[in-house]
Design an enzyme around this catalytic site. Structure first.
Site, short mmCIF file in Angstrom:
data_model
loop_
_atom_site.label_atom_id
_atom_site.label_comp_id
_atom_site.label_asym_id
_atom_site.label_seq_id
_atom_site.Cartn_x
_atom_site.Cartn_y
_atom_site.Cartn_z
CB SER A 86 26.79 22.05 9.17
OG SER A 86 26.24 21.71 10.57
CE1 TYR A 107 22.50 18.99 6.82
CE2 TYR A 107 23.33 18.95 8.89
CZ TYR A 107 23.27 19.59 8.03
OH TYR A 107 23.11 21.21 8.06
N1 LIG Z 1 19.83 25.99 11.09
C1 LIG Z 1 20.82 25.63 11.25
O1 LIG Z 1 20.99 25.55 12.89
C2 LIG Z 1 21.88 25.22 10.43
C3 LIG Z 1 23.31 24.80 11.05
C4 LIG Z 1 24.42 24.42 10.33
C5 LIG Z 1 24.10 24.38 8.79
N2 LIG Z 1 22.70 24.75 8.23
C6 LIG Z 1 22.80 24.73 6.83
O2 LIG Z 1 22.15 26.06 6.42
C7 LIG Z 1 21.58 25.95 5.23
C8 LIG Z 1 20.31 26.65 5.20
O3 LIG Z 1 19.46 26.12 6.31
P1 LIG Z 1 18.15 26.89 7.06
O4 LIG Z 1 18.65 26.82 8.64
O5 LIG Z 1 18.06 28.20 6.64
O6 LIG Z 1 17.25 25.91 6.96
P2 LIG Z 1 15.83 25.96 6.06
O7 LIG Z 1 15.27 27.37 6.53
O8 LIG Z 1 15.22 24.93 6.26
O9 LIG Z 1 16.37 26.36 4.63
C9 LIG Z 1 16.80 25.33 3.78
C10 LIG Z 1 16.78 25.71 2.33
O10 LIG Z 1 17.36 24.61 1.61
C11 LIG Z 1 16.06 24.44 0.80
N3 LIG Z 1 16.07 22.74 0.54
C12 LIG Z 1 15.71 21.96 1.58
N4 LIG Z 1 15.71 20.81 0.85
C13 LIG Z 1 15.70 20.97 -0.31
C14 LIG Z 1 15.39 20.11 -1.62
N5 LIG Z 1 15.46 18.61 -1.48
N6 LIG Z 1 15.75 20.64 -2.77
C15 LIG Z 1 15.82 21.78 -2.92
N7 LIG Z 1 16.15 22.87 -1.93
C16 LIG Z 1 15.99 22.46 -0.61
C17 LIG Z 1 14.98 24.50 1.66
O11 LIG Z 1 13.71 24.76 0.76
P3 LIG Z 1 12.22 23.99 1.14
O12 LIG Z 1 11.91 24.55 2.44
O13 LIG Z 1 11.49 24.11 0.10
O14 LIG Z 1 12.80 22.38 1.13
C18 LIG Z 1 15.32 26.17 1.94
O15 LIG Z 1 15.30 27.07 1.07
C19 LIG Z 1 21.45 24.29 5.06
O16 LIG Z 1 22.51 24.24 4.08
C20 LIG Z 1 21.80 23.95 6.19
O17 LIG Z 1 22.19 22.48 6.28
C21 LIG Z 1 21.64 24.98 9.25
#
Ligand SMILES: NC(=O)c1ccc[n+]([C@@H]2O[C@H](COP(=O)([O-])OP(=O)(O)OC[C@H]3O[C@@H](n4cnc5c(N)ncnc54)[C@H](OP(=O)(O)O)[C@@H]3O)[C@@H](O)[C@H]2O)c1
Length: 254
Positions: free
Chosen positions: A147, A161
């Protein structure tokens, strides 16, 4: 299926992805599938994410705040394959915004368990299969999702985080050196502010608009903006001499 810009680059390749049910992970899953990969996925915690997935994809769900469910995923993958060409550690979330003075042990543990420990354990558990693939064809790859907050520390309430993402960023660089002699490359993708459920949960519309105005490209990112970089870093034909790198996808933010 829409033809992939990556052609059939991943035909006969086995790709393992975590957090692939929605958001960035789902876009990555669909992109690998379009490029011909055999996919074994952890979708997240909700089996409803399996709706509309291509039939060929093997998947399970599980809560990675629990070490037993991290291990269950490792076992599931190993029951389906002896070789892994690509491992994408993407599952992650903030869980909430927790001020340092009221952070509970449970909140702290959940954040670290999912965003840090699960990455280390799943990588360790699946290294034999990555070794087997690199031994056979050379150049297996790990791509971890970190991130922009690993660089900045994130915004208030996200320090733990952000620290876990910094851990995974450094872990990826260290692992890249350690695994280079075995022809396993390790890189990370570092999203900025990407419009997924993640921010729908943790950031107000006002906060997102204020952030958007600070982004040089003047818009939030999308999951589709992120997915191609995962495939690029996974493909030896495109990035075979790249390892230990973190690619920032953030519209020009610093
Ligand atoms: N969106 C952003 O701006 C952003 C920025 C920097 C980094 N990231 C990183 O990018 C990655 C994907 O995020 P995203 O934006 O696509 O968010 P998202 O749509 O919320 O997806 C996150 C994924 O991780 C899973 N997850 C969350 N909590 C979990 C748990 N306790 N056990 C197992 N799986 C879990 C979610 O499944 P459930 O929905 O079932 O929990 C989902 O499949 C993450 O590592 C996040 O930290 C995102």
């Amino acid at each position: 299926m829409t033809p992939s810009v990556f052609g059939n680059l991943f035909t006969h390749k086995t790709v393992v992805i975590t957090g692939a049910g929605n958001g960035i992970g789902r876009a990555v899953l669909i992109a690998f599938h379009a490029a011909g990969a055999n996919i074994i996925a952890h979708l997240g915690r909700h089996s409803s994410y399996a709706k509309d997935l291509p039939d060929t994809i093997k998947y399970m769900t599980g809560d990675f705040t629990q070490a037993t469910q991290q291990q269950a995923f490792i076992d599931f993958v190993q029951s389906h394959t002896d070789t892994i060409d690509v491992l994408i550690n993407n599952a992650g979330t903030m869980f909430g915004r927790f001020p340092a003075d009221t952070l509970t042990d449970e909140q702290y543990t959940d954040i670290v368990e999912l965003n840090q420990h699960a990455v280390v354990r799943i990588t360790r558990g699946l290294l034999p299969q990555l070794h087997a693939a690199s031994h056979k064809v050379g150049n297996a790859a790990i791509v971890n999702t970190v991130s922009i907050s690993a660089l900045t520390g994130g915004s208030p309430g996200s320090s733990i985080y952000s620290a876990t993402k910094a851990f995974v960023s450094t872990y990826s660089k260290g692992l890249a050196r350690e695994l280079a002699p075995k022809q396993i490359r390790v890189n990370a993708v570092s999203p900025g502010v990407i419009d997924t459920d993640f921010h729908a949960r943790y950031s107000s519309a006002e906060k997102l608009e204020a952030t958007r105005q600070q982004i040089p490209l003047q818009r939030l990112g999308t999951a589709a903006d992120c997915a191609p970089t995962f495939l690029y870093l996974a493909a030896p034909a495109l990035s075979g001499y790249i390892t230990g790198q973190v690619i920032e996808i953030n519209g020009g933010q610093r």
